[in-house]
Design a protein around this motif. Structure first.
Motif, PDB file in Angstrom:
ATOM      1  N   VAL A  59       0.854  -1.193   0.000  1.00 27.68           N
ATOM      2  CA  VAL A  59       0.000   0.000   0.000  1.00 27.68           C
ATOM      3  C   VAL A  59       0.889   1.242   0.000  1.00 27.68           C
ATOM      4  N   LYS A  60       0.239   2.384  -0.195  1.00 28.57           N
ATOM      5  CA  LYS A  60       0.969   3.645  -0.221  1.00 28.57           C
ATOM      6  C   LYS A  60       0.460   4.534   0.915  1.00 28.57           C
ATOM      7  N   GLY A  61       1.390   5.140   1.640  1.00 24.37           N
ATOM      8  CA  GLY A  61       1.009   5.997   2.749  1.00 24.37           C
ATOM      9  C   GLY A  61       2.098   6.994   3.073  1.00 24.37           C
ATOM     10  N   ARG A  62       1.808   7.850   4.043  1.00 26.79           N
ATOM     11  CA  ARG A  62       2.752   8.889   4.452  1.00 26.79           C
ATOM     12  C   ARG A  62       3.568   8.411   5.650  1.00 26.79           C
ATOM     13  N   PRO A  63       4.872   8.684   5.656  1.00 26.96           N
ATOM     14  CA  PRO A  63       5.690   8.310   6.810  1.00 26.96           C
ATOM     15  C   PRO A  63       5.337   9.119   8.054  1.00 26.96           C
ATOM     16  N   HIS A  64       4.875  10.357   7.863  1.00 27.80           N
ATOM     17  CA  HIS A  64       4.434  11.223   8.948  1.00 27.80           C
ATOM     18  C   HIS A  64       3.166  11.941   8.498  1.00 27.80           C
ATOM     19  N   TYR A  65       2.332  12.297   9.452  1.00 32.26           N
ATOM     20  CA  TYR A  65       1.059  12.919   9.097  1.00 32.26           C
ATOM     21  C   TYR A  65       1.240  14.276   8.432  1.00 32.26           C
TER      22      TYR A  65
ATOM     23  N   SER B 130       3.764  14.911   6.352  1.00 29.74           N
ATOM     24  CA  SER B 130       4.561  14.739   5.141  1.00 29.74           C
ATOM     25  C   SER B 130       3.658  14.707   3.909  1.00 29.74           C
ATOM     26  N   SER B 131       4.065  15.394   2.862  1.00 29.49           N
ATOM     27  CA  SER B 131       3.302  15.404   1.610  1.00 29.49           C
ATOM     28  C   SER B 131       3.737  14.272   0.683  1.00 29.49           C
TER      29      SER B 131
END
Length: 231
Positions: A49-55, A57-58
């Motif tokens: 899946v794809k996600g952000r390392p930090h909330y 982070s863009s």
């Protein structure tokens, strides 16, 4: 004549030497204890899946979620000198340029009955642990692992942010024995005396799936709708 301080220093040095020799003797007794760990591990479900390392982070990264099943017998690692056992599972693969990559996806701590008070667990679980250890130096079920479709504790990624379609990935079982007295010992690749190398504990090689995109989801939903229509 020696001063009181000198005499006290000599007595302290003597008892320190005795404690060191006694500790070395206790640690050496582990070498005669047979270790024969074994395990069977396999994958159940793999997703990327794809996600952000930090909330905040863009930039998004790819993460692999690997469910697995594990049956292991690590009971031989528990002796009277074992304080606790740290067990963990890693995903290993070779990247570009023959770089070795290893990431922990699951771990657990198994304590000896005499060290249960050191583990931060609830009162109900503590009563069960004390009950299982009554009248026993080491509870027989310690070190027996049976996990089915286990959800990983940690998702894995890569510094490049891309991990989908990575090939030749394997899951490997590891352990770390923490004694009451002596040095930490890890799982060994080769046998040494009464200590045998891990039997099994490595999964078959597999390839991480491709990243699911919005287009692929739409195509799959369209196919399902087409199959549901009657001619």
């Amino acid at each position: 004549m020696h001063s009181s301080f000198t005499r006290l220093q000599n007595v302290f040095g003597f008892f320190t030497t005795v404690a060191f020799v006694l500790g070395a003797f206790i640690a050496a007794t582990d070498l005669g204890s047979t270790r024969s760990p074994s395990g069977v591990i396999k994958t159940d479900n793999i997703q990327v899946v794809k996600g952000r390392p930090h909330y905040y982070s863009s930039k998004k990264e790819e993460y692999a979620i690997i469910r697995f099943s594990l049956e292991a017998d690590l009971s031989s690692l528990f002796t009277w000198n074992t304080k606790q056992l740290f067990v963990y599972v890693t995903a290993d693969w070779t990247g570009p340029g023959n770089t070795n990559n290893s990431a922990v996806i699951w771990d657990s701590i198994i304590t000896n009955p005499s060290a249960d008070h050191l583990q931060n667990i609830g009162p109900v679980a503590m009563k069960k642990l004390k009950r299982s250890a009554e009248g026993k130096a080491i509870a027989p079920e310690r070190g027996i692992l049976k996990l089915k479709n286990q959800k990983p504790k940690y998702q894995i990624t890569h510094p490049s942010g891309k991990i989908a379609e990575t090939s030749d990935v394997t899951l490997k079982l590891h352990y770390n024995v923490q004694p009451w007295v002596g040095l930490l010992t890890w799982n060994m690749d080769k046998s040494f005396g009464a200590w045998n190398a891990m039997k099994g504990g490595i999964s078959d090689r597999f390839t991480l799936p491709a990243l699911k995109t919005k287009d692929s989801k739409d195509k799959n939903s369209a196919k399902n709708k087409t199959k549901g229509k009657k001619p």
